[in-house]
Structure formats: C-alpha cells, structure tokens
Scaffold this active site. Structure first.
Site, PDB file in Angstrom:
ATOM      1  N   ASN A  47       0.841  -1.302   0.016  1.00 58.59           N
ATOM      2  CA  ASN A  47       0.573   0.023  -0.014  1.00 58.59           C
ATOM      3  C   ASN A  47       0.890   0.892   0.329  1.00 58.59           C
ATOM      4  O   ASN A  47       1.161   1.614   1.281  1.00 58.59           O
ATOM      5  CB  ASN A  47      -0.984  -0.674   1.221  1.00 58.59           C
ATOM      6  CG  ASN A  47      -1.619   1.287   1.319  1.00 58.59           C
ATOM      7  OD1 ASN A  47      -1.677   2.192   0.272  1.00 58.59           O
ATOM      8  ND2 ASN A  47      -2.221   1.584   2.436  1.00 58.59           N
TER       9      ASN A  47
ATOM     10  N   LYS B  94      -0.110   4.089  -0.408  1.00 57.74           N
ATOM     11  CA  LYS B  94      -0.244   5.476   0.088  1.00 57.74           C
ATOM     12  C   LYS B  94      -0.167   6.428  -1.083  1.00 57.74           C
ATOM     13  O   LYS B  94      -0.348   6.586  -2.154  1.00 57.74           O
ATOM     14  CB  LYS B  94       0.119   6.349   1.127  1.00 57.74           C
ATOM     15  CG  LYS B  94      -0.224   4.062   3.141  1.00 57.74           C
ATOM     16  CD  LYS B  94       0.049   4.943   3.912  1.00 57.74           C
ATOM     17  CE  LYS B  94      -0.415   3.041   5.128  1.00 57.74           C
ATOM     18  NZ  LYS B  94      -0.226   3.693   6.314  1.00 57.74           N
TER      19      LYS B  94
ATOM     20  N   HIS C  88      -9.137   1.249   5.192  1.00 56.45           N
ATOM     21  CA  HIS C  88      -8.649   0.850   6.315  1.00 56.45           C
ATOM     22  C   HIS C  88      -8.394   2.728   6.755  1.00 56.45           C
ATOM     23  O   HIS C  88      -9.013   3.349   6.924  1.00 56.45           O
ATOM     24  CB  HIS C  88      -7.183   2.212   4.527  1.00 56.45           C
ATOM     25  CG  HIS C  88      -5.847   1.891   5.348  1.00 56.45           C
ATOM     26  ND1 HIS C  88      -5.079   3.073   6.147  1.00 56.45           N
ATOM     27  CD2 HIS C  88      -4.632   0.840   5.010  1.00 56.45           C
ATOM     28  CE1 HIS C  88      -4.418   2.207   6.229  1.00 56.45           C
ATOM     29  NE2 HIS C  88      -3.667   1.968   5.666  1.00 56.45           N
TER      30      HIS C  88
ATOM     31  N   GLU D 127      -6.947   5.236   7.884  1.00 59.09           N
ATOM     32  CA  GLU D 127      -6.306   6.361   7.629  1.00 59.09           C
ATOM     33  C   GLU D 127      -7.856   6.783   6.881  1.00 59.09           C
ATOM     34  O   GLU D 127      -8.790   7.642   7.018  1.00 59.09           O
ATOM     35  CB  GLU D 127      -5.668   6.235   6.374  1.00 59.09           C
ATOM     36  CG  GLU D 127      -4.238   6.891   7.305  1.00 59.09           C
ATOM     37  CD  GLU D 127      -3.068   5.628   6.667  1.00 59.09           C
ATOM     38  OE1 GLU D 127      -2.659   5.769   5.676  1.00 59.09           O
ATOM     39  OE2 GLU D 127      -1.990   4.864   6.928  1.00 59.09           O
TER      40      GLU D 127
ATOM     41  N   GLU E  10      -5.505  -4.402  10.765  1.00 56.72           N
ATOM     42  CA  GLU E  10      -4.546  -3.456  10.722  1.00 56.72           C
ATOM     43  C   GLU E  10      -4.923  -2.694  12.000  1.00 56.72           C
ATOM     44  O   GLU E  10      -5.095  -2.145  12.118  1.00 56.72           O
ATOM     45  CB  GLU E  10      -4.682  -2.637   9.866  1.00 56.72           C
ATOM     46  CG  GLU E  10      -3.906  -3.115   8.828  1.00 56.72           C
ATOM     47  CD  GLU E  10      -3.707  -2.245   7.395  1.00 56.72           C
ATOM     48  OE1 GLU E  10      -2.126  -2.046   6.551  1.00 56.72           O
ATOM     49  OE2 GLU E  10      -4.376  -1.320   7.103  1.00 56.72           O
TER      50      GLU E  10
ATOM     51  N   GLY F 162       2.153   2.869  10.705  1.00 60.39           N
ATOM     52  CA  GLY F 162       3.262   3.310  10.307  1.00 60.39           C
ATOM     53  C   GLY F 162       3.809   4.388  11.965  1.00 60.39           C
ATOM     54  O   GLY F 162       4.887   5.475  12.048  1.00 60.39           O
TER      55      GLY F 162
ATOM     56  N   SER G 239       3.550  -1.794  10.743  1.00 61.82           N
ATOM     57  CA  SER G 239       4.393  -1.772  11.025  1.00 61.82           C
ATOM     58  C   SER G 239       5.410  -2.323  10.329  1.00 61.82           C
ATOM     59  O   SER G 239       6.772  -3.594  11.799  1.00 61.82           O
ATOM     60  CB  SER G 239       5.105  -1.055  12.187  1.00 61.82           C
ATOM     61  OG  SER G 239       4.682   0.023  12.276  1.00 61.82           O
TER      62      SER G 239
HETATM   63  P1  13P Z   1       2.840   0.779   7.830  1.00 64.59           P
HETATM   64  O1  13P Z   1       3.606  -1.164   6.982  1.00 64.59           O
HETATM   65  O2  13P Z   1       3.495   1.864   6.839  1.00 64.59           O
HETATM   66  O3  13P Z   1       2.733   1.135   9.378  1.00 64.59           O
HETATM   67  O4  13P Z   1       1.652   1.249   7.325  1.00 64.59           O
HETATM   68  C1  13P Z   1       0.827   0.238   7.469  1.00 64.59           C
HETATM   69  C2  13P Z   1      -0.123   0.279   6.606  1.00 64.59           C
HETATM   70  O5  13P Z   1      -1.154   0.687   7.053  1.00 64.59           O
HETATM   71  C3  13P Z   1      -1.016  -0.494   5.534  1.00 64.59           C
HETATM   72  O6  13P Z   1      -2.192  -1.152   4.627  1.00 64.59           O
END
Ligand code: 13P
Length: 253
Positions: free
Chosen positions: A12, A14, A97, A99, A169, A175, A215
């Site tokens: 992903n 983003k 997601h 976010e 997640e 992150g 992460s």
């Molecule tokens: P990170 O791997 O940067 O923690 O992000 C995970 C994520 O949100 C994948 O969709």
C-alpha cells in the site's frame, strides 16, 4: 501461514511516489523471477494504468486501488467508481483502511457499500479493520473488531464473503514502528476467523486469507508470517523500498 490458503504480500503505497518512481520500484521488485506468493501493488489512482503495464503478463502479481466509491457513476466530484477501476484492469480494492476511517470519515455503512460495489464487479475487496490504542488498552479490541466485521460484511452472501481478502491492521501499529507481537496478531486472526465462521461457514472462514498490517518490516516479517492464521501482510512504509519489500516477500518461505 497455512499451506493451503492463498498467501499474499500487498504494497500500500498510500500517497507516495511519482509514476516514474513507482514504475522503477515495481520493475526492480519484479526482477525477482520466482515469487513465493501473490504480490499486490496498490499505487495512487493516477499511477494505475502505468503500473498495470509493468505487471502485465506476470503470474501472481495483482493491481489494487486504495479506495473506491460505491456508486457506479454520477455527481460525485473527485471520486472513482468500481466500474472505472475494473475498466482499467484493476483487480482488487483496499476498503476501510483506518486512514480512510479516521481522516476521511468512512463509516461502517459506506465500507459495506464499497465492499458490495467491488463484489458486484470483478474486484476483490481487501477489507481492513483494527482497533485504536485506547481500545486495546481498555481491552475492547475484540469487541471493536467484531463490530467492524459485522458492519463490513452486513448482508453479504457466503459466496461473497469467500471473495473477500481480510486485513487486520491495529491502528496503533500503523506507521508507528510498534508492531503487534506475533502472539497479539495471531490471537486476533484466530478471533477473526471464528467471527467469519459465525457470519458464514467454517469452510469459508478456513479458506479466506487474513493479512496483517502495521509496521511490517524485514526484521519482524518472518515471525509474523509464520503464525498459523496469518496469511500475508499489508505493507505501508516498507513497501516503498524494493530491498525491504523483497525481504518481506522472501520471509514467506
Ligand atoms: P505501515 O507498514 O507503514 O505501518 O503501514 C501499514 C498500512 O497502513 C498498510 O495498509
């Protein structure tokens, strides 16, 4: 990972990378000829057609969008429909997601509508869910995930649930560098499988892939990916570097 379930490592991106950077990254990753599992690339919408060209003809490599709108067309300025995504050759869509839930107000109802919109086209939803830090600290993580699953899967048939890719997640791990321990992740994945079985059947629950995200990096991938109920990873930050992403892919074996 269980041997008879589909194993998937998904990237992903983003809101990162230019088209040129993305193409270079994918080409570098796909120099690896012997992929041990399915790979999914989820670039920004603007990159989809170019990235599609880079992955065409590769077995086990799929293209995903990071979001969609649930209507097929209409007056929804700035939105992209599943009809448009399918038309571009997209095969999967990340839905729900954290976010999107936190920053853009995606609700359980919308997420359910988006999942249905994907399934009504030829698109597999990658359905994300997970608790926030305070919910885990107050021991509400199972309840939270149960609610998100119930909302997301509401009114789906068994056959439709069978086509969903699940992704746990935990928000506190995204992150932040704080990964869930393999024990925490495996415990939740077991719980999710049980919930899916009560919404559909045991057979469906045993066969759907459940990915872990938050992460994931080369240093922790192997331990997580070898848990019996973890069938792959949804990777953010570490998917932006070919070396790190490939190291995670190799941790599958
Ligand atoms: P990170 O791997 O940067 O923690 O992000 C995970 C994520 O949100 C994948 O969709």
């Amino acid at each position: 990972m269980s041997e008879n379930r589909r194993q998937i490592i998904a990237a992903n991106w983003k809101m990162n990378l230019t088209v040129g950077q993305g193409k270079k990254l994918v080409n570098h990753i796909l120099e690896e000829k012997d992929l041990p599992c399915d790979l999914v690339f989820a670039p920004p919408f603007t990159h989809l057609s170019e990235i599609k060209k880079s992955i065409t003809d590769r077995d086990k490599v799929f293209l995903a969008a990071q979001n969609c709108h649930h209507e097929s067309n209409g007056a929804y300025t700035g939105e992209i429909s599943t009809v448009m995504l399918e038309d571009m050759g997209v095969q999967m869509v990340i839905v729900g997601h954290s976010e999107r839930r936190q920053l853009f107000g995606d609700t359980g109802k919308w997420i359910n509508q988006k999942i249905k919109a994907c399934l009504s086209r030829n698109l597999q939803p990658i359905f994300c869910f997970g608790e926030k830090l305070d919910q885990r600290e107050q021991n509400q993580h199972f309840e939270t995930v149960r609610k998100q699953l119930n909302e997301g899967l509401s009114n789906l048939s068994e056959a439709q649930i069978q086509d969903v890719i699940f992704a746990y997640e935990p928000v506190w791990a995204i992150g932040t560098g704080h990964t869930a321990t393999p024990g925490q992740a495996e415990e939740m994945h077991q719980f999710v499988r049980k919930e899916i079985s009560s919404t559909s059947t045991d057979q469906v629950a045993r066969s759907v892939p459940i990915l872990y995200g938050g992460s994931v990096k080369p240093a922790n991938a192997s331990e997580l990916l070898h848990c019996p109920n973890i069938d792959g990873a949804l990777v953010g930050g570490a998917s932006l570097k070919a070396k790190d992403f490939l190291a995670i892919v190799e941790a599958v074996v």
